[in-house]
Design a protein around this motif. Sequence first.
Motif, PDB file in Angstrom:
ATOM      1  N   ILE A   1       0.822  -1.213   0.000  1.00 22.04           N
ATOM      2  CA  ILE A   1       0.000   0.000   0.000  1.00 22.04           C
ATOM      3  C   ILE A   1       0.857   1.264   0.000  1.00 22.04           C
ATOM      4  O   ILE A   1       0.359   2.363   0.249  1.00 22.04           O
ATOM      5  CB  ILE A   1      -0.998   0.008   1.175  1.00 22.04           C
ATOM      6  CG1 ILE A   1      -0.286  -0.067   2.529  1.00 22.04           C
ATOM      7  CG2 ILE A   1      -1.989  -1.151   1.035  1.00 22.04           C
ATOM      8  CD1 ILE A   1      -1.234   0.112   3.719  1.00 22.04           C
TER       9      ILE A   1
ATOM     10  N   ARG B   1     -10.820   2.466   0.493  1.00 23.59           N
ATOM     11  CA  ARG B   1     -11.758   1.470   1.037  1.00 23.59           C
ATOM     12  C   ARG B   1     -12.597   0.839  -0.076  1.00 23.59           C
ATOM     13  O   ARG B   1     -12.930  -0.348  -0.002  1.00 23.59           O
ATOM     14  CB  ARG B   1     -12.676   2.130   2.067  1.00 23.59           C
ATOM     15  CG  ARG B   1     -12.008   2.556   3.347  1.00 23.59           C
ATOM     16  CD  ARG B   1     -11.710   1.389   4.267  1.00 23.59           C
ATOM     17  NE  ARG B   1     -11.295   1.853   5.582  1.00 23.59           N
ATOM     18  CZ  ARG B   1     -12.061   1.815   6.659  1.00 23.59           C
ATOM     19  NH1 ARG B   1     -13.278   1.315   6.579  1.00 23.59           N
ATOM     20  NH2 ARG B   1     -11.610   2.254   7.813  1.00 23.59           N
TER      21      ARG B   1
ATOM     22  N   TRP C   1     -10.337  -1.729  -1.784  1.00 23.60           N
ATOM     23  CA  TRP C   1      -9.748  -2.761  -0.933  1.00 23.60           C
ATOM     24  C   TRP C   1     -10.387  -4.148  -1.049  1.00 23.60           C
ATOM     25  O   TRP C   1      -9.677  -5.164  -1.031  1.00 23.60           O
ATOM     26  CB  TRP C   1      -9.741  -2.301   0.530  1.00 23.60           C
ATOM     27  CG  TRP C   1      -9.174  -3.338   1.441  1.00 23.60           C
ATOM     28  CD1 TRP C   1      -9.862  -4.197   2.243  1.00 23.60           C
ATOM     29  CD2 TRP C   1      -7.789  -3.673   1.589  1.00 23.60           C
ATOM     30  NE1 TRP C   1      -8.993  -5.041   2.902  1.00 23.60           N
ATOM     31  CE2 TRP C   1      -7.718  -4.738   2.516  1.00 23.60           C
ATOM     32  CE3 TRP C   1      -6.611  -3.172   1.036  1.00 23.60           C
ATOM     33  CZ2 TRP C   1      -6.505  -5.303   2.903  1.00 23.60           C
ATOM     34  CZ3 TRP C   1      -5.408  -3.739   1.421  1.00 23.60           C
ATOM     35  CH2 TRP C   1      -5.353  -4.793   2.340  1.00 23.60           C
TER      36      TRP C   1
ATOM     37  N   SER D   1      -6.419   4.257   6.826  1.00 29.25           N
ATOM     38  CA  SER D   1      -6.342   3.288   5.731  1.00 29.25           C
ATOM     39  C   SER D   1      -5.312   2.209   6.033  1.00 29.25           C
ATOM     40  O   SER D   1      -5.533   1.023   5.757  1.00 29.25           O
ATOM     41  CB  SER D   1      -6.002   3.992   4.418  1.00 29.25           C
ATOM     42  OG  SER D   1      -7.108   4.719   3.932  1.00 29.25           O
TER      43      SER D   1
ATOM     44  N   ALA E   1      -6.150  -1.783   6.474  1.00 27.33           N
ATOM     45  CA  ALA E   1      -5.489  -2.831   5.692  1.00 27.33           C
ATOM     46  C   ALA E   1      -4.856  -3.874   6.613  1.00 27.33           C
ATOM     47  O   ALA E   1      -5.015  -5.087   6.405  1.00 27.33           O
ATOM     48  CB  ALA E   1      -4.435  -2.213   4.777  1.00 27.33           C
TER      49      ALA E   1
END
Length: 319
Positions: free
Chosen positions: A163, A227, A230, A268, A272
């Motif tokens: 990420i 999101r 994801w 975020s 994750a």
Amino acid sequence: MKTVVGVTIGEAIGRYGFGDHHPFGPHRMGAFWDEAQHQGLHALVTVLDPHMASHADLALFHSESHIERVRQSSLKGSGYLDAGDTPSFKGVYEAASSVVGSVLDVIDRMMKGTLRRGFVPIAGLHHARPDRAAGFCVFNDCGVAIAALKALHGLKTIAYVDIDAHHGDGVFYPFEADPDLIFADLHEDGRFLYPGTGHAHESGKGAAAGRKLNIPLPPGCRDAQFREAWPRVEELLRQHRPEFILLQCGADSISGDPITHMELSPASHGHAAKRLCELAEEFGHGRVLAVGGGGYNPANLAKAWCAVLDALCTVPSPD
């Protein structure tokens, strides 16, 4: 099994950096660990000393010529290891080898069952290729880790999730045709940021077709867009049920980084890490190793990495 989380902290990996005036400076580990102590996370983890990789360890992924080039450059202590992003310095071989060795040490502990999860903040050097340094990355600890999990630990399916704002090209292309590596990378669109790779159509070759996921995100991307994208990562991992999850949690995707254009918040990164830990428990092994990656605003990386560490420590695992 009790959730035991190991975090590697020490001067040997803290030395990996290129001076006060370089984005990858010497204060990144300290910024993270100060925040971890402020939040009380240090009391929830086992602190590990760094370990230095052997030549044989490095050779699991890197060419002999590259290893020797770094060794000689380390003795000289001047010039660049690539086209101009990655300066050499005296001791760079030892510092870069300590990054790799520390990742391998945590993997060994996880595979033996003495750790459930791990975090190595100065690691995640995902641009180095087998035959060259690139983008602040001398040796690619992620590539060595994947090779070691396969060759030394006998794992058949490994997941690498990235990420960082920059595409993990040094992992993607060497393993592009390897069906054993499940690869998912959310990054700033390469049309706007180094290294200019990681297009959505790049989804693996040959037997690995469909096992790689590249999700370019637009400059200015916020948490809501992250999101929204994801669940595609989770879908890929559930399809293949990897035996080990490696998370490159670069903090340069956080708003205010000096060299990127994304606007995520540390939430975020926490999301994750939490979801990957939950998936690892769902798959029955619990193994998640996070490596710090990029991030050039010290306050950002401290908060983002602590969000990751908090998830590693608090997602429950079987007693």
